[in-house]
Design a protein around this motif. Structure first.
Motif, mmCIF file in Angstrom:
data_model
loop_
_atom_site.group_PDB
_atom_site.id
_atom_site.type_symbol
_atom_site.label_atom_id
_atom_site.label_comp_id
_atom_site.label_asym_id
_atom_site.label_seq_id
_atom_site.Cartn_x
_atom_site.Cartn_y
_atom_site.Cartn_z
ATOM 1 N N UNK A 1 36.677 36.235 49.455
ATOM 2 C CA UNK A 1 37.700 36.562 48.715
ATOM 3 C C UNK A 1 36.957 36.918 47.425
ATOM 4 N N UNK A 2 35.904 36.644 47.105
ATOM 5 C CA UNK A 2 35.236 37.008 45.577
ATOM 6 C C UNK A 2 34.974 38.605 45.722
ATOM 7 N N UNK A 3 34.517 39.119 46.885
ATOM 8 C CA UNK A 3 34.275 40.615 46.947
ATOM 9 C C UNK A 3 35.585 41.269 47.112
ATOM 10 N N UNK B 1 35.948 34.559 38.120
ATOM 11 C CA UNK B 1 35.484 33.458 37.482
ATOM 12 C C UNK B 1 34.808 32.485 38.468
ATOM 13 N N UNK B 2 33.356 32.234 38.569
ATOM 14 C CA UNK B 2 32.911 31.745 39.858
ATOM 15 C C UNK B 2 31.957 30.542 39.340
ATOM 16 N N UNK C 1 28.999 38.312 41.126
ATOM 17 C CA UNK C 1 29.520 38.666 39.828
ATOM 18 C C UNK C 1 28.544 38.503 38.761
ATOM 19 N N UNK C 2 28.633 39.689 38.150
ATOM 20 C CA UNK C 2 27.667 39.996 36.691
ATOM 21 C C UNK C 2 28.285 39.126 35.598
ATOM 22 N N UNK D 1 35.345 47.074 35.098
ATOM 23 C CA UNK D 1 33.847 47.057 35.506
ATOM 24 C C UNK D 1 33.424 46.471 36.734
ATOM 25 N N UNK D 2 34.291 45.370 37.264
ATOM 26 C CA UNK D 2 34.272 44.969 38.620
ATOM 27 C C UNK D 2 34.488 45.931 39.502
#
Length: 420
Positions: free
Chosen positions: A315-317, A327-328, A338-339, A374-375
């Motif tokens: 789900x993050x990707x 936010x992780x 996540x950067x 950016x993401x």
């Protein structure tokens, strides 16, 4: 090349089965001969028309078993699966066949080990979770609600009640682990192991035999390319099992402290409690993949507050691919995508105040849009597409076959015993 995929389930019921079945279909589409051996049906209706040979034993898993004691025996040592797998693998030649094991802990059991070893075929294992090295599969203490750092099967491990349900259930899992390590000797069998995150490899490397070869193969992400949204960012979104280990209570509390609305997509053990304690939160229940991605594109950010390691949280990707910042928790493998400060934020695991601070930052529409763009750009510069997954998987298969040739595959003995 002929690839035999081994999995607990022959239809998609979660991430492990999804990766196994989608890769079976993708490999078959590329002209690779593919077989799937599974314990639990039904069979995905796409497999056989695609040319995939399917052997399904139509056994139970924990969700369908009516006789729990019988299923516990099956989960510890599934003799029927061992015999059927041995018969299936006897059909194939080690010069062109590779066995890729995706899952065994929920139905097949460690009994597959002797059958794999007797076959003489090159073998590969994908570490979707941690059952190969941890008896409960997650390095998580449900009683302490914290990551478990005990040595697996040490005295401290054996005497600790850490299972989600009960200590007797852990005892059964420890018995399975003894069979895995001492009878099937699975860690020694799998010279090649696929990992799906750097964190995962760092956890398991000290626990597997020296000389184990690790291959990194990211799971595929099924998100269609689309530009990031231009509308006003919406709410903060949680997608997944609404449970303690997934950090759902931390998100609900942080949202209250930040004065923002928490939206939950999913269900789980903590849902009713959170609904009662946080009536301002929105509980949507489960949604299909298309609906989830639509919600992600509209969200201000995805919040992934998991307090355990995770493997590779998809789900993050997916959120990043949709142009949504994330936010992780800094304790889980999702942080690798996540950067911090560019495509989202890391926060101290389990710390509602730290999470609330980031929720306030992303309450600024400009910050949310900037991070979302950016993401999106960073993800699509090297997307985890199904084709990219298959390319990497094919390269690993070739490396495993070459390595097996160099080491010399063990001779096949037709009469080699497979423990019942």
């Amino acid at each position: 090349m002929h690839v035999v995929l081994v999995a607990d389930h022959a239809a998609i019921n979660g991430g492990q089965a999804k990766v196994a079945i989608e890769s079976a279909l993708g490999l078959a589409g590329r002209g690779v001969r593919v077989s799937l051996f599974a314990a639990v049906g039904p069979v995905d209706p796409r497999l056989e028309p695609a040319g995939v040979r399917v052997v399904c034993l139509d056994q139970d898993d924990v969700t369908t078993a009516r006789n729990k004691l019988a299923f516990a025996a099956q989960a510890i040592w599934n003799g029927r699966a061992a015999r059927a797998l041995a018969a299936e693998l006897a059909r194939y030649d080690a010069r062109d066949t590779l066995v890729h094991v995706h899952a065994f802990a929920k139905a097949l059991s460690p009994a597959i080990g002797p059958a794999l070893r007797a076959s003489g075929l090159p073998c590969l294992y994908t570490m979707h979770e941690f059952f190969m090295v941890c008896p409960t599969g997650g390095f998580y203490d449900y009683r302490a609600e914290a990551i478990c750092r005990r040595a697996p099967m040490s005295a401290s491990c054996v005497t600790t009640d850490c299972d989600m349900r009960s200590y007797p259930r852990k005892v059964a899992r420890m018995l399975r682990h003894v069979g895995l390590a001492q009878v099937a000797r699975l860690p020694e069998l799998f010279h090649d192991v696929i990992t799906i995150s750097d964190l995962q490899e760092s956890v398991i490397r000290p626990l597997l035999p020296r000389g184990t070869v690790f291959h990194r193969v990211d799971n595929p992400i099924s998100v269609a390319p689309a530009p990031p949204g231009e509308g006003a960012p919406g709410d903060f979104l949680f997608v997944g099992r609404v449970s303690t280990e997934k950090g759902a209570p931390v998100f609900a509390e942080a949202a209250r402290r930040a004065g923002v609305r928490a939206v939950f997509v999913g269900d789980g053990t903590e849902r009713a409690d959170l609904e009662a304690r946080y009536p301002e939160a929105v509980m949507l229940g489960w949604r299909d993949a298309g609906a989830v991605q639509a919600l992600m594109r509209e969200a201000r950010a995805l919040v992934f507050p998991s307090v355990w390691y995770e493997g590779q949280p998809l789900t993050v990707y997916e959120a990043l691919a949709c142009g949504t910042p994330v936010i992780v928790s800094d304790a889980c493998a999702g942080r690798e995508a996540v950067v911090d400060g560019e495509t989202g934020f890391w926060f101290r695991s389990g710390d509602a105040d730290a999470l609330a601070a980031h929720l306030r930052r992303l309450s600024d529409d400009g910050v949310s849009r900037r991070m979302g763009r950016a993401a999106h750009a960073r993800y699509w510069a090297a997307p985890l597409t199904p084709d990219a997954h298959l390319d990497r998987l094919s390269a690993v298969y070739e490396a495993v076959m070459r390595g097996a040739t160099v080491r010399g595959a063990p001779a096949r003995h037709a009469s080699a015993p497979v423990p019942a």
